[in-house]
Design a protein around this motif. Structure first.
Motif, PDB file in Angstrom:
ATOM      1  N   ALA A 103       0.945  -1.236  -0.028  1.00  0.00           N
ATOM      2  CA  ALA A 103       0.112  -0.039  -0.082  1.00  0.00           C
ATOM      3  C   ALA A 103       0.837   1.160  -0.011  1.00  0.00           C
ATOM      4  O   ALA A 103       0.620   2.397  -0.637  1.00  0.00           O
ATOM      5  N   ASP A 104       1.951   1.184   0.653  1.00  0.00           N
ATOM      6  CA  ASP A 104       2.832   2.208   0.803  1.00  0.00           C
ATOM      7  C   ASP A 104       3.423   2.552  -0.766  1.00  0.00           C
ATOM      8  O   ASP A 104       3.830   3.809  -0.992  1.00  0.00           O
ATOM      9  N   ASP A 105       3.801   1.574  -1.598  1.00  0.00           N
ATOM     10  CA  ASP A 105       4.167   1.660  -2.710  1.00  0.00           C
ATOM     11  C   ASP A 105       3.262   2.470  -3.600  1.00  0.00           C
ATOM     12  O   ASP A 105       3.758   3.369  -4.393  1.00  0.00           O
ATOM     13  N   LEU A 106       2.051   2.172  -3.590  1.00  0.00           N
ATOM     14  CA  LEU A 106       1.165   2.863  -4.336  1.00  0.00           C
ATOM     15  C   LEU A 106       1.051   4.385  -4.079  1.00  0.00           C
ATOM     16  O   LEU A 106       0.476   5.174  -4.922  1.00  0.00           O
ATOM     17  N   HIS A 107       1.071   4.483  -2.708  1.00  0.00           N
ATOM     18  CA  HIS A 107       1.016   5.929  -2.178  1.00  0.00           C
ATOM     19  C   HIS A 107       2.100   6.766  -2.930  1.00  0.00           C
ATOM     20  O   HIS A 107       1.733   7.937  -2.912  1.00  0.00           O
ATOM     21  N   GLN A 108       3.223   6.201  -3.262  1.00  0.00           N
ATOM     22  CA  GLN A 108       4.298   7.058  -3.868  1.00  0.00           C
ATOM     23  C   GLN A 108       4.252   7.096  -5.452  1.00  0.00           C
ATOM     24  O   GLN A 108       5.116   7.948  -5.751  1.00  0.00           O
ATOM     25  N   ILE A 109       3.429   6.618  -5.842  1.00  0.00           N
ATOM     26  CA  ILE A 109       3.031   6.520  -7.418  1.00  0.00           C
ATOM     27  C   ILE A 109       2.904   8.007  -7.966  1.00  0.00           C
ATOM     28  O   ILE A 109       1.866   8.747  -7.188  1.00  0.00           O
ATOM     29  N   PRO A 110       3.517   8.572  -8.826  1.00  0.00           N
ATOM     30  CA  PRO A 110       3.225   9.923  -9.253  1.00  0.00           C
ATOM     31  C   PRO A 110       2.090   9.975  -9.958  1.00  0.00           C
ATOM     32  O   PRO A 110       1.264   9.139 -10.264  1.00  0.00           O
ATOM     33  N   SER A 111       1.472  11.412  -9.820  1.00  0.00           N
ATOM     34  CA  SER A 111       0.196  11.387 -10.543  1.00  0.00           C
ATOM     35  C   SER A 111       0.112  11.160 -12.099  1.00  0.00           C
ATOM     36  O   SER A 111      -0.777  10.811 -12.609  1.00  0.00           O
ATOM     37  N   SER A 112       1.386  11.192 -12.749  1.00  0.00           N
ATOM     38  CA  SER A 112       1.635  10.860 -14.168  1.00  0.00           C
ATOM     39  C   SER A 112       1.321   9.238 -14.206  1.00  0.00           C
ATOM     40  O   SER A 112       1.106   8.947 -15.453  1.00  0.00           O
ATOM     41  N   GLY A 113       1.563   8.755 -13.226  1.00  0.00           N
ATOM     42  CA  GLY A 113       1.384   7.241 -13.203  1.00  0.00           C
ATOM     43  C   GLY A 113       2.845   6.380 -13.299  1.00  0.00           C
ATOM     44  O   GLY A 113       3.566   6.998 -13.636  1.00  0.00           O
ATOM     45  N   ALA A 114       2.628   4.982 -13.529  1.00  0.00           N
ATOM     46  CA  ALA A 114       3.848   4.173 -13.334  1.00  0.00           C
ATOM     47  C   ALA A 114       3.172   2.903 -14.100  1.00  0.00           C
ATOM     48  O   ALA A 114       1.981   2.387 -14.077  1.00  0.00           O
ATOM     49  N   LEU A 115       4.089   2.321 -15.031  1.00  0.00           N
ATOM     50  CA  LEU A 115       3.555   1.098 -15.770  1.00  0.00           C
ATOM     51  C   LEU A 115       4.092  -0.173 -14.929  1.00  0.00           C
ATOM     52  O   LEU A 115       5.395  -0.046 -14.328  1.00  0.00           O
ATOM     53  N   PHE A 116       3.349  -1.305 -15.078  1.00  0.00           N
ATOM     54  CA  PHE A 116       3.560  -2.311 -14.261  1.00  0.00           C
ATOM     55  C   PHE A 116       3.245  -3.596 -15.176  1.00  0.00           C
ATOM     56  O   PHE A 116       2.171  -3.671 -15.642  1.00  0.00           O
ATOM     57  N   THR A 117       4.148  -4.487 -15.429  1.00  0.00           N
ATOM     58  CA  THR A 117       3.996  -5.559 -16.294  1.00  0.00           C
ATOM     59  C   THR A 117       3.422  -6.601 -15.670  1.00  0.00           C
ATOM     60  O   THR A 117       3.361  -6.771 -14.387  1.00  0.00           O
ATOM     61  N   THR A 118       2.063  -7.202 -16.363  1.00  0.00           N
ATOM     62  CA  THR A 118       1.446  -8.330 -15.816  1.00  0.00           C
ATOM     63  C   THR A 118       1.710  -9.574 -16.402  1.00  0.00           C
ATOM     64  O   THR A 118       2.454  -9.835 -17.430  1.00  0.00           O
ATOM     65  N   LEU A 119       1.077 -10.532 -16.100  1.00  0.00           N
ATOM     66  CA  LEU A 119       1.213 -11.820 -16.418  1.00  0.00           C
ATOM     67  C   LEU A 119       0.846 -12.238 -17.946  1.00  0.00           C
ATOM     68  O   LEU A 119       1.594 -13.062 -18.683  1.00  0.00           O
ATOM     69  N   PHE A 120       0.115 -11.491 -18.375  1.00  0.00           N
ATOM     70  CA  PHE A 120      -0.619 -11.494 -19.697  1.00  0.00           C
ATOM     71  C   PHE A 120       0.514 -10.931 -20.757  1.00  0.00           C
ATOM     72  O   PHE A 120       0.834 -11.884 -21.763  1.00  0.00           O
ATOM     73  N   GLN A 121       1.321 -10.032 -20.394  1.00  0.00           N
ATOM     74  CA  GLN A 121       2.507  -9.697 -21.289  1.00  0.00           C
ATOM     75  C   GLN A 121       3.472 -10.785 -21.396  1.00  0.00           C
ATOM     76  O   GLN A 121       4.156 -10.903 -22.610  1.00  0.00           O
ATOM     77  N   VAL A 133      -0.202  -2.501 -17.134  1.00  0.00           N
ATOM     78  CA  VAL A 133      -1.121  -1.632 -16.561  1.00  0.00           C
ATOM     79  C   VAL A 133      -0.485  -0.417 -16.267  1.00  0.00           C
ATOM     80  O   VAL A 133       0.547  -0.247 -15.828  1.00  0.00           O
ATOM     81  N   ASN A 134      -1.469   1.006 -16.466  1.00  0.00           N
ATOM     82  CA  ASN A 134      -0.785   2.065 -15.998  1.00  0.00           C
ATOM     83  C   ASN A 134      -1.592   2.335 -14.602  1.00  0.00           C
ATOM     84  O   ASN A 134      -2.663   2.390 -14.584  1.00  0.00           O
ATOM     85  N   ILE A 135      -0.890   2.532 -13.749  1.00  0.00           N
ATOM     86  CA  ILE A 135      -1.569   2.775 -12.415  1.00  0.00           C
ATOM     87  C   ILE A 135      -1.198   4.303 -11.732  1.00  0.00           C
ATOM     88  O   ILE A 135       0.160   4.873 -11.836  1.00  0.00           O
ATOM     89  N   THR A 136      -2.515   4.936 -11.648  1.00  0.00           N
ATOM     90  CA  THR A 136      -2.007   6.307 -11.285  1.00  0.00           C
ATOM     91  C   THR A 136      -2.602   6.813  -9.898  1.00  0.00           C
ATOM     92  O   THR A 136      -3.698   5.843  -9.546  1.00  0.00           O
ATOM     93  N   ARG A 137      -2.370   7.524  -9.301  1.00  0.00           N
ATOM     94  CA  ARG A 137      -2.804   7.801  -8.165  1.00  0.00           C
ATOM     95  C   ARG A 137      -3.178   9.806  -8.172  1.00  0.00           C
ATOM     96  O   ARG A 137      -2.206  10.423  -8.418  1.00  0.00           O
ATOM     97  N   ASP A 138      -4.409   9.808  -7.693  1.00  0.00           N
ATOM     98  CA  ASP A 138      -4.807  11.492  -7.745  1.00  0.00           C
ATOM     99  C   ASP A 138      -4.261  11.830  -6.238  1.00  0.00           C
ATOM    100  O   ASP A 138      -4.675  11.785  -5.257  1.00  0.00           O
ATOM    101  N   PRO A 139      -3.300  12.933  -6.496  1.00  0.00           N
ATOM    102  CA  PRO A 139      -2.761  13.568  -5.126  1.00  0.00           C
ATOM    103  C   PRO A 139      -3.770  14.220  -4.317  1.00  0.00           C
ATOM    104  O   PRO A 139      -3.706  14.284  -3.121  1.00  0.00           O
ATOM    105  N   SER A 140      -5.005  14.555  -4.785  1.00  0.00           N
ATOM    106  CA  SER A 140      -5.773  15.531  -3.990  1.00  0.00           C
ATOM    107  C   SER A 140      -6.766  14.481  -3.292  1.00  0.00           C
ATOM    108  O   SER A 140      -7.184  14.679  -2.108  1.00  0.00           O
ATOM    109  N   THR A 141      -7.218  13.395  -3.704  1.00  0.00           N
ATOM    110  CA  THR A 141      -7.915  12.562  -3.082  1.00  0.00           C
ATOM    111  C   THR A 141      -7.368  11.178  -2.603  1.00  0.00           C
ATOM    112  O   THR A 141      -8.039  10.523  -1.774  1.00  0.00           O
ATOM    113  N   GLY A 142      -6.375  10.673  -3.248  1.00  0.00           N
ATOM    114  CA  GLY A 142      -5.628   9.729  -2.882  1.00  0.00           C
ATOM    115  C   GLY A 142      -6.163   8.486  -3.636  1.00  0.00           C
ATOM    116  O   GLY A 142      -5.733   7.399  -3.421  1.00  0.00           O
TER     117      GLY A 142
END
Length: 417
Positions: A103-121, A133-142
């Protein structure tokens, strides 16, 4: 007169203590992901789908993050009822990230997002990087969102909550929607009518594949190939007549028993439709074949790449090139190849499945590891690289022998002193 140097006496207890310090730590076993998921009743439907499709894939991983869809959200989607088993398995693989994320790793994701490889790849069926997948975090709402890296992708989901974390092996989060890879062909389902192509006739019409056509017809495997047309499709690599003529007597397919001959023929087929353009830009070169499905994961694979402007196919002991397109209409692609594709498992110097045909010219090199390394993993998060069960067992055996030898040494030294 030289001064005598006093050497302190080493007691058996001291020696035993030093030797024990050198003992390697026992490696940890991989986790049973589906067993852990089954402890959450609200994820029972998603767990059942994983268990029936990709449980064996998950068992080979020791560091994953699973994006699980709760029953209430899964029930609102009817996709799972219309997809073939192959397509459904790929959708579920898209919900498994190939690294541990807290959960801490996700809190550190920038608003621009980060790519993560899945098993499908890792299946090679994803175009470009759309198996990520591209995971993004809204800094205002979390709020954390998950979507395809493709622009304007209609498939996205919101992260609901963390469910389970086993550092640094497994992390489970719930999401509010089933995710679909960008460009995923929903028509590759059991509801799509098959092409009903007569593969043997198509080869005969090609005028240069008579040997392959007769072998396929005689073996009976061609019926199995045609049955796969209605699912994810198939791609056949068919040797030309001259390719069979150039085979040395030690590698003659005619000397093989019927079951091994069928395996070699299945070794020429991918269980997905790949037009020539997809083969030329394939992301993951190591591809399983129909023989892989029969003989076990990791065996009977083809290494496909682009070399000098042509599609090259490497079996480990044979290198062939695609010479022509015989047939290409979704969901079937048939390509002529310059060599008979000989699997190293049968024709290698030390084949794992013995053959009457004798050894091949060279020993096969081991297939490349297609698992992303930590330094190359998208997103920049640290995490241990995935370890297979075989590696764990091997490490356990070596560690056990080392412990036994050290204990025996300690006993001998103790008795001697």
């Amino acid at each position: 007169m030289a001064e005598r140097i006093s050497i302190p006496k080493i007691t058996p207890a001291t020696l035993l203590y030093v030797l024990l310090l050198t003992l390697p730590a026992a490696p940890t076993a991989s986790l049973n992901v589906t067993a852990l998921l089954s402890t959450f009743p609200e994820l029972s439907a998603f767990t059942a789908l994983l268990s029936s499709t990709i449980a064996s894939d998950l068992a080979q991983r020791s560091a994953v993050t699973v994006l699980a869809v709760p029953n209430a959200y899964l029930a609102s989607s009817d996709l799972t009822r219309h997809l073939s088993q192959t397509s459904l398995a790929d959708v579920l693989r898209y919900h498994v990230l190939l690294q541990f994320l807290s959960a801490d790793d996700l809190h550190q994701i920038p608003s621009s997002g980060a790519l993560f490889t899945t098993l499908f790849q890792t299946t090679g069926r994803a175009t470009s990087n759309f198996g990520s997948v591209n995971i993004t975090r809204d800094p205002s709402t979390g709020a954390v969102s998950v979507r395809s890296p493709a622009p304007y992708s209609p498939s996205n989901a919101s992260l609901l909550e963390p469910i389970k974390a086993v550092p640094y092996n497994l992390s489970i989060f719930t999401v509010n929607s089933l995710l679909l890879p960008y460009g995923f062909d929903l028509m590759a389902s059991e509801t799509r009518p098959s092409l009903d192509l007569n593969i043997t006739k198509a080869l005969i019409d090609g005028h240069n594949f008579n040997v392959a056509a007769s072998m396929l017809a005689a073996s009976g495997v061609v019926e199995e190939f045609q049955a796969d047309e209605g699912g994810a499709g198939i791609t056949l690599f068919v040797p030309t007549d001259s390719a069979f003529t150039e085979l040395p007597s030690s590698q003659s397919l005619q000397s093989l028993p019927a079951d091994k001959k069928a395996v070699v023929l299945k070794f020429h087929v991918l269980h997905s439709y790949y037009p020539l353009g997809s083969l030329e830009s394939i992301v993951n070169p190591l591809q399983p074949t129909l023989a892989t499905e029969d003989m076990g994961a990791g065996s009977y694979t083809l290494n496909i790449s682009r070399v000098n402007g042509s599609v090259a196919i490497d079996t480990g002991i044979v290198q062939a090139t695609v010479t022509q397109t015989v047939f290409d209409e979704n969901p079937v692609a048939i390509f002529g190849v310059s060599r008979v594709l000989l699997p190293r498992e049968i024709f290698g110097k030390n084949p794992s499945a013995g053959s009457k045909s004798g050894g091949a010219i060279m020993t096969a090199a081991p297939p490349p590891d297609i698992t992303p390394s930590p330094e190359n993993s998208p997103g920049g998060f640290d995490g241990p690289p995935p370890v297979s069960r075989e590696e764990i067992r091997s490490g356990s055996s070596v560690a056990g022998v080392q412990r036994l030898m050290l204990v025996l040494c300690c006993i001998v030294v103790y008795l001697a002193v």
